[in-house]
Every structure is written in structure tokens, then in C-alpha cells.
Write a protein that holds these residues in place. Structure first.
Motif, mmCIF file in Angstrom:
data_model
loop_
_atom_site.group_PDB
_atom_site.id
_atom_site.type_symbol
_atom_site.label_atom_id
_atom_site.label_comp_id
_atom_site.label_asym_id
_atom_site.label_seq_id
_atom_site.Cartn_x
_atom_site.Cartn_y
_atom_site.Cartn_z
ATOM 1 N N TYR A 30 -4.065 -3.676 5.493
ATOM 2 C CA TYR A 30 -4.146 -2.242 5.212
ATOM 3 C C TYR A 30 -3.805 -1.965 3.745
ATOM 4 O O TYR A 30 -4.503 -1.230 3.051
ATOM 5 N N ASN A 31 -2.710 -2.576 3.262
ATOM 6 C CA ASN A 31 -2.296 -2.349 1.877
ATOM 7 C C ASN A 31 -3.284 -2.940 0.874
ATOM 8 O O ASN A 31 -3.526 -2.351 -0.174
ATOM 9 N N ILE A 32 -3.866 -4.087 1.194
ATOM 10 C CA ILE A 32 -4.878 -4.663 0.305
ATOM 11 C C ILE A 32 -6.081 -3.740 0.236
ATOM 12 O O ILE A 32 -6.600 -3.463 -0.852
ATOM 13 N N ASP A 33 -6.527 -3.259 1.385
ATOM 14 C CA ASP A 33 -7.669 -2.331 1.393
ATOM 15 C C ASP A 33 -7.344 -1.056 0.619
ATOM 16 O O ASP A 33 -8.171 -0.548 -0.126
ATOM 17 N N LYS A 34 -6.150 -0.544 0.781
ATOM 18 C CA LYS A 34 -5.750 0.672 0.066
ATOM 19 C C LYS A 34 -5.710 0.425 -1.442
ATOM 20 O O LYS A 34 -6.126 1.279 -2.234
ATOM 21 N N ALA A 35 -5.237 -0.752 -1.856
ATOM 22 C CA ALA A 35 -5.145 -1.089 -3.282
ATOM 23 C C ALA A 35 -6.519 -1.129 -3.943
ATOM 24 O O ALA A 35 -6.633 -0.921 -5.153
ATOM 25 N N LYS A 36 -7.559 -1.363 -3.160
ATOM 26 C CA LYS A 36 -8.917 -1.390 -3.712
ATOM 27 C C LYS A 36 -9.361 -0.017 -4.203
ATOM 28 O O LYS A 36 -10.278 0.079 -5.008
ATOM 29 N N TYR A 37 -8.733 1.024 -3.701
ATOM 30 C CA TYR A 37 -9.163 2.396 -4.004
ATOM 31 C C TYR A 37 -8.178 3.194 -4.863
ATOM 32 O O TYR A 37 -8.582 4.124 -5.537
ATOM 33 N N VAL A 38 -6.908 2.869 -4.795
ATOM 34 C CA VAL A 38 -5.912 3.627 -5.547
ATOM 35 C C VAL A 38 -5.185 2.716 -6.536
ATOM 36 O O VAL A 38 -4.999 1.537 -6.278
ATOM 37 N N ASN A 39 -4.784 3.279 -7.632
ATOM 38 C CA ASN A 39 -4.057 2.537 -8.645
ATOM 39 C C ASN A 39 -2.568 2.733 -8.392
ATOM 40 O O ASN A 39 -1.971 3.686 -8.887
ATOM 41 N N ASP A 40 -1.960 1.864 -7.599
ATOM 42 C CA ASP A 40 -0.566 2.023 -7.201
ATOM 43 C C ASP A 40 0.176 0.700 -7.385
ATOM 44 O O ASP A 40 -0.066 -0.252 -6.641
ATOM 45 N N PRO A 41 1.099 0.632 -8.360
ATOM 46 C CA PRO A 41 1.835 -0.625 -8.571
ATOM 47 C C PRO A 41 2.731 -1.019 -7.406
ATOM 48 O O PRO A 41 3.211 -2.143 -7.354
ATOM 49 N N LYS A 42 2.930 -0.114 -6.459
ATOM 50 C CA LYS A 42 3.684 -0.501 -5.263
ATOM 51 C C LYS A 42 2.823 -1.355 -4.342
ATOM 52 O O LYS A 42 3.337 -1.996 -3.438
ATOM 53 N N LEU A 43 1.512 -1.357 -4.569
ATOM 54 C CA LEU A 43 0.589 -2.135 -3.738
ATOM 55 C C LEU A 43 0.036 -3.360 -4.461
ATOM 56 O O LEU A 43 -0.139 -4.418 -3.861
ATOM 57 N N PHE A 44 -0.286 -3.215 -5.750
ATOM 58 C CA PHE A 44 -0.910 -4.296 -6.511
ATOM 59 C C PHE A 44 -0.392 -4.216 -7.935
ATOM 60 O O PHE A 44 -0.575 -3.207 -8.608
ATOM 61 N N GLU A 45 0.279 -5.281 -8.376
ATOM 62 C CA GLU A 45 0.994 -5.210 -9.640
ATOM 63 C C GLU A 45 0.840 -6.510 -10.423
ATOM 64 O O GLU A 45 0.807 -7.600 -9.846
ATOM 65 N N LYS A 46 0.769 -6.374 -11.743
ATOM 66 C CA LYS A 46 0.752 -7.551 -12.611
ATOM 67 C C LYS A 46 2.140 -8.153 -12.619
ATOM 68 O O LYS A 46 3.131 -7.449 -12.788
ATOM 69 N N LEU A 47 2.195 -9.464 -12.452
ATOM 70 C CA LEU A 47 3.482 -10.141 -12.371
ATOM 71 C C LEU A 47 3.820 -10.802 -13.702
ATOM 72 O O LEU A 47 4.816 -10.494 -14.335
ATOM 73 N N GLU A 48 2.946 -11.721 -14.120
ATOM 74 C CA GLU A 48 3.186 -12.452 -15.368
ATOM 75 C C GLU A 48 1.899 -13.136 -15.791
ATOM 76 O O GLU A 48 1.204 -13.723 -14.956
ATOM 77 N N GLY A 49 1.588 -13.086 -17.073
ATOM 78 C CA GLY A 49 0.376 -13.735 -17.573
ATOM 79 C C GLY A 49 -0.853 -13.199 -16.870
ATOM 80 O O GLY A 49 -1.112 -11.999 -16.879
ATOM 81 N N GLU A 50 -1.603 -14.083 -16.225
ATOM 82 C CA GLU A 50 -2.812 -13.706 -15.501
ATOM 83 C C GLU A 50 -2.571 -13.505 -14.008
ATOM 84 O O GLU A 50 -3.505 -13.300 -13.252
ATOM 85 N N ILE A 51 -1.329 -13.602 -13.587
ATOM 86 C CA ILE A 51 -0.991 -13.552 -12.163
ATOM 87 C C ILE A 51 -0.566 -12.135 -11.755
ATOM 88 O O ILE A 51 0.258 -11.501 -12.398
ATOM 89 N N TRP A 52 -1.142 -11.679 -10.668
ATOM 90 C CA TRP A 52 -0.843 -10.387 -10.058
ATOM 91 C C TRP A 52 -0.360 -10.658 -8.641
ATOM 92 O O TRP A 52 -0.436 -11.789 -8.159
#
Length: 113
Positions: A30-52
Motif C-alpha cells: 500500500y505504501n509503495i503504491d502510494k509513494a508512486k503518486y505523492v511526494n512524501d519522505p515518510k514513504l520514500f526517502e533518499k538515504l545515502e548516495g544513490e540508495i533510497w
């Protein structure tokens, strides 16, 4: 509304998701699908370098699914999920970030063959 990116799951990510109980697995998807549509760092966030990573908190557990971008295909953007873990502390271990980076490098190495 059109999704901002597509997601593919590598074997280790699939194994991690398969190891979860049904309710946790559904919440992660559900959260992955939601992250596809909204820009929310609580769902999908850059961690370090090229890794999210995708973030999911469900009940008292925190799930993390590591990923990176592959913009070499014809589709606008592709996110490749490498592996996941159940987080027990607030900090992500350096070894998990390094593991995601190794998987990313191998992915592009074999993709160009």
C-alpha cells in the motif's frame, strides 16, 4: 493520475516481502503504491548516495525496503527494490546501505551485457 515511477523487485526484495505476514505485506505494498503518486519522505526517502528506501510503519514495527533509480529504460523512471529489513533502531546500519549499493552496481553491470 499517472504514477511518477514504476517499481520492480529483485529476488531478495521478493523474499523479504514474502517473509512478512499478510497484513504487514499489504501495508508495505500500500505504501509503495502510494509513494508512486505523492511526494512524501515518510514513504520514500533518499538515504545515502544513490540508495533510497521505502518506509512502512505498521503496528510497532518499521519496515524498510532499499531501492535505487534506473532511468535507462524507455519508461520515465524505474525504481528497483533490492532488499528489505525490519528496523529495530532509528539508524540504518552502514552494512545495509553498502549491501544495497553492491546490488545496484551488479544490477547495472549485468544490465549492460
Amino acid at each position: 493520475m499517472k504514477p511518477k515511477f514504476e517499481v520492480i523487485f529483485l529476488d531478495e526484495a521478493i523474499d523479504f516481502i514474502d517473509s512478512l505476514d499478510n497484513k504487514s505485506r499489504n501495508k508495505v505494498f500500500y505504501n509503495i503504491d502510494k509513494a508512486k503518486y505523492v511526494n512524501d519522505p515518510k514513504l520514500f526517502e533518499k538515504l545515502e548516495g544513490e540508495i533510497w528506501y521505502f518506509r512502512t510503519k505498521f503496528l510497532t514495527l518499521q519496515y524498510r525496503l532499499f531501492a535505487f533509480w534506473d532511468k535507462t529504460e524507455k519508461i520515465e523512471a524505474l525504481v528497483v527494490a533490492t532488499h528489505g529489513l525490519v528496523k529495530k533502531s532509528n539508524k540504518v546500519s552502514k552494512s545495509e546501505i553498502e549491501k544495497a549499493e553492491r546490488i545496484r552496481q551488479e544490477y547495472f553491470k549485468y544490465k549492460t551485457r
